[in-house]
Write a protein that holds these residues in place. Sequence first.
Motif, short mmCIF file in Angstrom:
data_model
loop_
_atom_site.label_atom_id
_atom_site.label_comp_id
_atom_site.label_asym_id
_atom_site.label_seq_id
_atom_site.Cartn_x
_atom_site.Cartn_y
_atom_site.Cartn_z
N LEU A 108 0.36 -1.21 -0.03
CA LEU A 108 0.23 -0.37 0.11
C LEU A 108 0.95 1.00 -0.18
CD1 LEU A 108 -2.65 -0.99 2.35
CD2 LEU A 108 -2.53 -1.69 0.28
N ASP A 109 2.16 1.70 -0.06
CA ASP A 109 2.88 2.03 0.01
C ASP A 109 3.50 2.38 -1.21
OD1 ASP A 109 1.78 3.47 2.07
OD2 ASP A 109 3.15 1.74 3.53
N GLY A 117 -1.75 7.02 0.43
CA GLY A 117 -3.70 6.83 1.29
C GLY A 117 -4.49 6.29 1.12
N LEU A 118 -4.21 4.63 1.02
CA LEU A 118 -5.01 3.22 0.75
C LEU A 118 -5.35 3.13 1.76
CD1 LEU A 118 -3.08 2.13 -2.44
CD2 LEU A 118 -5.06 3.52 -2.36
N ALA A 226 -0.58 12.37 2.87
CA ALA A 226 -1.87 13.05 3.99
C ALA A 226 -2.30 12.41 5.11
CB ALA A 226 -2.85 14.31 3.01
N SER A 227 -2.30 13.28 6.08
CA SER A 227 -2.94 12.74 7.62
C SER A 227 -3.50 13.06 8.01
CB SER A 227 -1.63 13.21 8.81
OG SER A 227 -2.28 12.77 9.82
N ASP A 322 -2.49 12.80 -1.15
CA ASP A 322 -2.86 11.25 -1.79
C ASP A 322 -3.72 11.03 -3.00
OD1 ASP A 322 -1.55 10.49 0.51
OD2 ASP A 322 -3.44 10.31 1.89
N CYS A 323 -4.78 10.58 -2.66
CA CYS A 323 -5.90 10.33 -4.20
C CYS A 323 -6.81 10.69 -4.01
CB CYS A 323 -6.05 8.98 -4.25
SG CYS A 323 -3.90 7.95 -4.05
N GLY A 324 -7.22 11.58 -5.77
CA GLY A 324 -7.97 11.59 -6.41
C GLY A 324 -9.09 10.33 -7.61
#
Length: 369
Positions: A108-109, A117-118, A226-227, A322-324
């Motif tokens: 996941l990283d 961000g998964l 992002a946290s 992170d993701c969109g």
Amino acid sequence: MITAKAPGKLYIAGEYAVVENGYPAILVALNQFVTCTITEAKDEVGQIISRQYHDNSLQWRRRGDQMVVDKRDNPFSYILSAINVTEEFARSLNQRLGIYNIRIDSQLDSQSGKKYGLGSSAAVTVATVKALCEYYQLPVNKEMIFKLSSIAHFDVQGNGSLGDVAASVYGGWIAYRSFDRQWLSEQRHYLDLPALLSLPWPDLKIEPLDAPANLALLIGWTGKPASTSRLVDKISLFKAKQQDEYHRFLDRSKACIHRMIDGFHTGDLDKIKEEIRYNRNLLQELAHRSGVQIETPLLKKLCQIAEEFGGAAKTSGAGGGDCGIVAIDGHADLPAVLDSWAKSRIEHLPLSVYFVNNIRRYTLQVKQR
């Protein structure tokens, strides 16, 4: 040797609102995993080993003269909590505790340790709980694994909806409604785990969804981790100061997600896309009113490009990086979307939906030119 895995996840819609009791969101599980392997220890000394996490650091801040360590972004905190909760359950069933080695491997990283961000904290919690339940031969089903993992995760994070835990346990597309975390905290003081696991949890609902056959899911990563826990903390401040505005956001989000769920039930991709766009607008308004940056410039660019090709796009999760995600007809010019992303330095994550137990498998494969 015992091995268990749990998939990563992304939020499709309903972020932030879902942290409130009874409010829904839609998530999807992805075919990248955290794997937990258990082997018997030698010389009465066990180890927890992870190639990905050996350089992990802790953040801390001052509270007066005290150093306060923030464990919420440290994967070892979730592994240890998962061990503690699962072994508490094992002891309640009169199981003798063992000494073992745990090895964690995460997809996941990135190879360099960057977070996509998964939902790695949820996935590592679920994988550890599943592996230990098998190690101790505990009589569990998916609902019990979800509840054990939720207790372990919430003990560390202290906020969040636990929707990412649900996605890692159940797989596929799910509609998730968050349960009453305060009730859980109170009941932990009075009930043992077998009793707590057997009870219905207030407001909790997890519903598998069938996606329209022509729905293709595109995932873009902005390169900026992002946290989630810290962003949720900031929105909590806005909630406290502007309660009326916050509750308007909650009501609109709930109505949006219910309409989107109807779109899944009827196989209506246009309806799903319409509600994704509406949910994006809600998050943009929340960001403006709270002063929290949810949609970064690169996430905005990701969405603009997708919209040019007929897709409906938005941030996934807490945002801030992170993701969109993009919901788009699988017959659209998907490689052109990815080419445009690449020119804007948006990385396409070539992931597909993961279904537990291989139920209802189909995948729209998207390849870059």
